[in-house]
Design an enzyme around this catalytic site. Structure first.
Site, PDB file in Angstrom:
ATOM      1  N   SER A   1       0.831  -1.222   0.000  1.00  0.00           N
ATOM      2  CA  SER A   1       0.000   0.000   0.000  1.00  0.00           C
ATOM      3  C   SER A   1       0.855   1.258   0.000  1.00  0.00           C
ATOM      4  O   SER A   1       0.461   2.276  -0.568  1.00  0.00           O
ATOM      5  CB  SER A   1      -0.997  -0.007   1.156  1.00  0.00           C
ATOM      6  N   ASN A   2       2.026   1.209   0.625  1.00  0.00           N
ATOM      7  CA  ASN A   2       2.910   2.380   0.568  1.00  0.00           C
ATOM      8  C   ASN A   2       3.431   2.592  -0.855  1.00  0.00           C
ATOM      9  O   ASN A   2       3.508   3.722  -1.329  1.00  0.00           O
ATOM     10  CB  ASN A   2       4.074   2.236   1.560  1.00  0.00           C
TER      11      ASN A   2
ATOM     12  N   ASN B   1      13.775   3.677   5.020  1.00  0.00           N
ATOM     13  CA  ASN B   1      12.726   2.739   5.443  1.00  0.00           C
ATOM     14  C   ASN B   1      11.619   3.508   6.150  1.00  0.00           C
ATOM     15  O   ASN B   1      11.880   4.544   6.756  1.00  0.00           O
ATOM     16  CB  ASN B   1      13.324   1.714   6.419  1.00  0.00           C
TER      17      ASN B   1
ATOM     18  N   HIS C   1       8.625   3.089   9.083  1.00  0.00           N
ATOM     19  CA  HIS C   1       8.240   2.212  10.191  1.00  0.00           C
ATOM     20  C   HIS C   1       7.044   2.823  10.917  1.00  0.00           C
ATOM     21  O   HIS C   1       7.041   4.028  11.192  1.00  0.00           O
ATOM     22  CB  HIS C   1       9.420   2.012  11.142  1.00  0.00           C
TER      23      HIS C   1
HETATM   24  C1  GAR Z   1       3.727  -0.626   6.740  1.00  0.00           C
HETATM   25  O1  GAR Z   1       2.921  -0.302   7.838  1.00  0.00           O
HETATM   26  C2  GAR Z   1       5.190  -0.339   7.048  1.00  0.00           C
HETATM   27  O2  GAR Z   1       5.377   0.797   7.836  1.00  0.00           O
HETATM   28  C3  GAR Z   1       5.580  -1.578   7.813  1.00  0.00           C
HETATM   29  O3  GAR Z   1       4.974  -2.618   7.083  1.00  0.00           O
HETATM   30  C4  GAR Z   1       3.756  -2.134   6.513  1.00  0.00           C
HETATM   31  C5  GAR Z   1       3.766  -2.477   5.040  1.00  0.00           C
HETATM   32  O4  GAR Z   1       2.539  -2.145   4.463  1.00  0.00           O
HETATM   33  N1  GAR Z   1       7.000  -1.739   7.887  1.00  0.00           N
HETATM   34  C6  GAR Z   1       7.619  -2.185   8.959  1.00  0.00           C
HETATM   35  O5  GAR Z   1       7.038  -2.570   9.958  1.00  0.00           O
HETATM   36  C7  GAR Z   1       9.134  -2.188   8.867  1.00  0.00           C
HETATM   37  N2  GAR Z   1       9.717  -2.570  10.099  1.00  0.00           N
HETATM   38  P1  GAR Z   1       2.387  -1.998   2.900  1.00  0.00           P
HETATM   39  O6  GAR Z   1       2.975  -3.288   2.294  1.00  0.00           O
HETATM   40  O7  GAR Z   1       0.919  -1.912   2.676  1.00  0.00           O
HETATM   41  O8  GAR Z   1       3.151  -0.772   2.471  1.00  0.00           O
END
Ligand code: GAR
Length: 207
Positions: free
Chosen positions: A13-14, A108, A110
Site C-alpha cells: 500500500s505504501n 525505510n 516504520h
Molecule cells: C507498513 O505499515 C510499514 O510501515 C511496515 O509494514 C507495513 C507495510 O505495508 N513496515 C515495517 O514494519 C518495517 N519494520 P504496505 O505493504 O501496505 O506498504
C-alpha cells in the site's frame, strides 16, 4: 528526477500511494524497479499495473545472506537507483557491500515513533502498551532492526483507537502521505519538508 527502487515484501500500500503521489505531481520521482523477496507479494501486481520491472530475489535461492544482499546490490546498480525505498520490506539488509555502496541512500518507513516499538506489529505493540500517541518514522537503513538515523517523524493520535487494527489503519494514512513527501525531498535535494529543515535526531547525519 531521482530514480527510485522500491523494495517490498507484501501488500504494497505504501508503494501504491507513492505511485499515486507521483501521478498527482506531488512526488518528483521515477520508479525504475520493484525488488521483492516474496514471489506472491501483491506489490508485484502494483508494479505490473504501472509497467515497472519486477525482480524477485528469493532467500531460498542463495547460500548466504551476504550473497542474497549482493544480488540486490547488483540489481540496484543495473537500474542505476539513486534512492532505495523500503516499503514494507520485511528482511533486514545486512550485506556490507550493499550498505556501503548505498550509504545514506536507503530509506525505510516504520509505523511507530522509533526508537519505540521496532520490529513487527509496531502498531499492535503501541496499542497493547496503552499508548495515546504513536506515529510514523522514516529513517536511513543501517544493519540493525529499524535503527538507522531518523529523517522524519510524524505523531499520530491513537487515543480514540479501539483495536490494534484500527490503530494500524490510522497510522497507515499518515505513512502514505509522509513517505512521498520525504522521497520528493530527496529528489529536490532541498532537505526541507513543509518548509522546515528535516531533522536528523541522531546528530550523525547532516545533508
Ligand atoms: C507498513 O505499515 C510499514 O510501515 C511496515 O509494514 C507495513 C507495510 O505495508 N513496515 C515495517 O514494519 C518495517 N519494520 P504496505 O505493504 O501496505 O506498504
Amino acid at each position: 528526477m531521482i530514480k527510485i527502487a522500491i523494495l517490498a515484501s507484501g501488500r504494497g500500500s505504501n508503494f501504491k500511494s507513492i505511485m499515486e503521489e507521483i501521478r498527482a505531481g506531488r512526488c518528483n520521482a521515477h520508479p525504475v524497479v520493484l525488488i521483492t523477496n516474496n514471489p506472491d507479494a501483491p506489490a508485484i501486481d502494483i508494479a505490473k499495473e504501472n509497467n515497472i520491472p519486477v525482480e524477485i530475489v528469493n532467500k531460498k535461492d542463495f547460500a548466504s545472506r551476504e550473497a542474497f544482499d549482493s544480488e540486490i546490490k547488483q540489481i540496484l546498480d543495473r537500474y542505476e537507483a539513486g534512492l532505495v525505498v523500503l516499503a514494507g520490506y520485511m528482511l533486514i539488509l545486512r550485506g556490507r557491500d550493499l550498505l556501503e555502496a548505498y550509504k545514506n541512500k536507503i530509506i525505510n518507513i516504520h509505523p511507530s515513533l522509533l526508537p519505540a516499538f521496532p520490529g513487527v506489529e509496531a502498531q499492535k505493540q503501541a496499542f497493547d502498551h496503552g499508548c495515546k500517541v504513536s506515529g510514523v518514522t522514516i529513517h536511513f537503513v543501517d544493519p540493525g532492526l529499524d535503527s538507522g538515523p531518523i529523517i522524519y517523524q510524524e505523531a499520530v493520535d491513537i487515543s480514540d483507537c479501539k483495536t490494534a487494527e484500527e490503530t494500524a489503519a490510522k497510522i497507515l494514512k499518515t505513512e502514505h502521505r509522509a513517505y512521498a513527501k520525504v522521497i520528493d525531498m530527496f529528489s529536490k535535494g532541498t532537505f526541507t519538508i513543509d518548509g522546515r529543515r528535516a531533522m536528523f535526531t541522531s546528530g550523525k547525519i547532516r545533508l
